[in-house]
Design a protein around this motif. Structure first.
Motif, PDB file in Angstrom:
ATOM      1  N   UNK A 200       0.882  -1.167   0.000  1.00  0.00           N
ATOM      2  CA  UNK A 200       0.000   0.000   0.000  1.00  0.00           C
ATOM      3  C   UNK A 200       0.915   1.211   0.000  1.00  0.00           C
TER       4      UNK A 200
ATOM      5  N   UNK B  66       8.140  -0.807   7.567  1.00  0.00           N
ATOM      6  CA  UNK B  66       6.998  -0.939   6.631  1.00  0.00           C
ATOM      7  C   UNK B  66       7.475  -1.422   5.265  1.00  0.00           C
TER       8      UNK B  66
ATOM      9  N   UNK C 229       1.751  -8.331   5.554  1.00  0.00           N
ATOM     10  CA  UNK C 229       2.118  -8.069   6.950  1.00  0.00           C
ATOM     11  C   UNK C 229       1.306  -6.923   7.566  1.00  0.00           C
ATOM     12  N   UNK C 230       0.927  -5.947   6.747  1.00  0.00           N
ATOM     13  CA  UNK C 230       0.133  -4.815   7.239  1.00  0.00           C
ATOM     14  C   UNK C 230      -1.165  -4.758   6.432  1.00  0.00           C
ATOM     15  N   UNK C 231      -2.139  -4.005   6.943  1.00  0.00           N
ATOM     16  CA  UNK C 231      -3.434  -3.949   6.268  1.00  0.00           C
ATOM     17  C   UNK C 231      -3.269  -3.539   4.797  1.00  0.00           C
ATOM     18  N   UNK C 232      -3.694  -4.367   3.874  1.00  0.00           N
ATOM     19  CA  UNK C 232      -3.584  -3.994   2.456  1.00  0.00           C
ATOM     20  C   UNK C 232      -4.683  -3.000   2.069  1.00  0.00           C
TER      21      UNK C 232
ATOM     22  N   UNK D 101      -0.599   4.825   2.250  1.00  0.00           N
ATOM     23  CA  UNK D 101       0.010   3.753   3.041  1.00  0.00           C
ATOM     24  C   UNK D 101      -0.931   3.381   4.168  1.00  0.00           C
ATOM     25  N   UNK D 102      -0.565   2.365   4.925  1.00  0.00           N
ATOM     26  CA  UNK D 102      -1.433   1.928   6.023  1.00  0.00           C
ATOM     27  C   UNK D 102      -1.152   2.729   7.292  1.00  0.00           C
TER      28      UNK D 102
ATOM     29  N   UNK E 245       0.349   1.678   9.879  1.00  0.00           N
ATOM     30  CA  UNK E 245       1.733   1.401  10.276  1.00  0.00           C
ATOM     31  C   UNK E 245       2.698   2.347   9.555  1.00  0.00           C
TER      32      UNK E 245
ATOM     33  N   UNK F 236       5.184   4.769  11.456  1.00  0.00           N
ATOM     34  CA  UNK F 236       6.633   4.729  11.212  1.00  0.00           C
ATOM     35  C   UNK F 236       7.136   6.127  10.830  1.00  0.00           C
TER      36      UNK F 236
ATOM     37  N   UNK G 259       4.615  -3.497  18.256  1.00  0.00           N
ATOM     38  CA  UNK G 259       5.051  -3.169  16.897  1.00  0.00           C
ATOM     39  C   UNK G 259       5.876  -1.878  16.871  1.00  0.00           C
TER      40      UNK G 259
ATOM     41  N   UNK H  82      -9.012   3.084   7.618  1.00  0.00           N
ATOM     42  CA  UNK H  82     -10.053   2.048   7.619  1.00  0.00           C
ATOM     43  C   UNK H  82     -10.682   1.832   8.988  1.00  0.00           C
TER      44      UNK H  82
END
Lengths: 382, 382
Positions: free
Chosen positions: A60, A223, A239-242, B61-62, B64, B68, B92, B192
């Motif tokens: 993402x 990330x 690994x992270x929310x797509x 991006x998500x 995370x 980051x 995390x 989300x």
């Protein structure tokens, strides 16, 4: 007119109705079996489009995110890299390397000219100590409409043994990039170009040789750490929310591409490139960059006698057609016609016809009105 | 039944029809005046929701990715940071810090328990040399349904002078996070959750004090370098291609939230939390985590006598309701009911009713069938 916009820019590209509708579905949980099934099919079809058996990872993020991940996962602080620059994006990858304290050696060509493969050959042959760990190249330079001779340059990279890290943001899906046949190590691209979906996804393919380099690479990342992406991809997850709904869109778009077939897909882009260039010449406008290295995705024009920005403005206001302008030092000097993704012969004729009407309004006298459409038509009917 | 899925998980959350439709519009160029106008309004409305005048930056991006970026822009190699962990996400952020060679000191609490503000007070007061540069805290711990006492902990951070870097991924939009009033420095979240749109966007708000730290921070970054995002946001644009259609979605969602109003929005989530907890108790199921630190976004339940995964499976198969499972060491031991974003009293009653029917099927004898719905109804009618 409102809601009548036609995108003829090199990203975002037009999105098919059925792709928009797939994207507009209610999201589902990304840790569900239903999502994994879609994700597996998307990954499989991406590998088909990328002509590779290598890992194909989905992030993402934008194309730049994918390219940054493609660089930082396989290198360590102070590593020497060879970066080819002949436009905005080549320069950007040099900046990414500099941000991570890599030792950057540039091979440059003027904006609008292709990179010279021989310069790579010489630089790589001179590096008998094998200090150069990777060579970073932009395949299709979106800022100028120039496509670099990747297969030839890659031969020299392979002879040397460095990793190839390639930006295929506007080439993948627009022309054949046979990753396995050419033996490319890391290939990065973004969703809003040849993939016919909106921006927000980045793709990176990674060879076994690159994974070997990954093991000792020490640049910090979390990330963008592709290791967990690989591990999760094996289980059809991330690994992270797509970006779930963009995955839905990609699922639909790849289905359409499979229906069209690789050969037809690439032939269409080739035809659009040739027709665009023939039309521009027939309109008496100078092309920016030679035919021999013309991108199948985008054509840059450097008009004389008429202002590039005036052309863009009339095209936008009168005909609801978006063309791209020049970037950085080319701002105001060129305009760019995007013809990649969900673009047909009809779209191209439309754009050329509107461009001719625009030139008429601007009093451009370099060519007979109608000559552009005639020249494009001739190519399209071949 | 196909296409009948109801999401009661803590992300992705349900997306309103008008948001899906806004997202399904044809993309427009991200360098156009039309896009800038939408981007400006989205940024303005995000600041309203975040209750801040600080810079509010949007990344493709998500969550995370946003977190980051929130960490690495303001710190330098070897900097000491204090990280609170009482669940998967706190852990995390510790891993992110470790990946960038920060010197991490942890303050931990058991999963399901809140972080103790006094431990922060002691650690910060003991740091007379002011070695601790930042304190990283997860506000609402999505993995356990526990909300940490951010305002109290932040008082101690302010007294010390370190930066506060806060993960509000499941709290922002679900409860009041008055960034300026509390004086939070860096606040990161993801689309989300409370924002009612699909995943793919991350948000970071940055205080003047954090920007001061940015000037000397030396961790490597490019795509996540927030400086260019700030510079571009001032011109209503982004340094890299934004996720255009998700911005369309966010535009629509924020419009709905403004219509609802902050007070009503937060009262709704508060009511959903209380009703969920009352119902779970009435059904004779043990809540995971005490009432005093219950997240307004997600409620975790640790059933006894019936298996958590069996409950989830029947809920999914028989009633098309998705509940979340436990993560890591809690896998199979708890299930989690998400009640944030586009969730109404009716949705909650639906989920509770289905949960009671599921318990009946599983032969759960701890409570009278119907008691859950009755208890929820009582709270909702207050």
């Amino acid at each position: 007119m409102d809601d009548k916009l036609m995108l003829m820019i090199p990203g975002p590209t037009p999105v098919p109705e059925r792709v928009l509708q797939a994207m507009a579905k209610h999201p589902i949980g990304h840790r569900s079996a239903d999502f994994s099934a879609i994700f597996a099919e998307v990954t499989e079809n991406l590998k088909w489009l990328h002509q590779t058996k290598n890992d194909l990872l989905i992030l993402a993020g934008s194309g730049t995110a994918a390219m940054e991940a493609g660089i930082i996962n396989f290198l360590s602080t102070g590593d020497k890299v060879l970066v080819g620059t002949n436009g905005k994006f080549g320069e950007r990858w040099g900046k990414v390397c500099a941000a991570y304290n890599l030792d950057v050696q540039y091979i440059t060509a003027e904006w609008g000219k292709p990179l010279d493969p021989n310069e790579f050959k010489q630089a790589l042959e001179a590096d008998t100590a094998k200090d150069i760990k990777a060579v970073i190249i932009t395949h299709s330079e979106t800022s100028t409409g120039v496509i670099n001779d990747l297969p030839t340059i890659n031969q020299y990279i392979k002879a040397h043994g460095a990793l190839s890290i390639v930006d295929t943001v506007t080439s993948l899906g627009a022309c054949s990039v046979p990753i396995d046949e050419w033996g490319l190590d890391v290939v990065a691209s973004g969703s809003q170009k040849g993939y016919m979906i909106p921006p927000g996804l980045g793709f990176v393919s990674v060879s076994e040789k690159a994974w070997k380099a990954y093991e000792t690479a020490n640049l910090p990342k979390f990330y963008f750490d592709l290791g967990p992406y690989r591990k999760n991809a094996a289980k059809n997850t991330t690994p992270f929310t797509p970006a779930i709904n963009l995955i839905f869109a990609l699922h639909a778009a790849l289905g359409m591409m499979k229906q069209e077939g690789l050969e037809t897909l690439f032939a269409r882009h080739d035809r659009l490139r040739s027709a665009t260039r023939a039309a521009v010449k027939a309109m008496g406008l100078p092309l920016f960059g030679p035919d021999e290295c013309a991108s199948p995705a985008v054509t840059a024009v450097m008009p004389t006698g008429v202002e590039a920005e005036k052309i863009r403005s009339i095209m936008r206001k009168k005909f609801d057609i978006a063309l791209a302008g020049g970037q950085d030092s080319l701002k105001g000097k060129i305009f760019r016609i995007g013809h990649l993704g969900f673009v047909t012969d009809r779209d191209l004729l439309t754009a050329i016809a509107a461009l001719e009407a625009t030139l008429q309004e601007l009093g451009h006298t370099g060519a007979t009105p109608g000559a552009g459409v005639a020249a494009a038509g001739e190519v399209l009917n071949r």
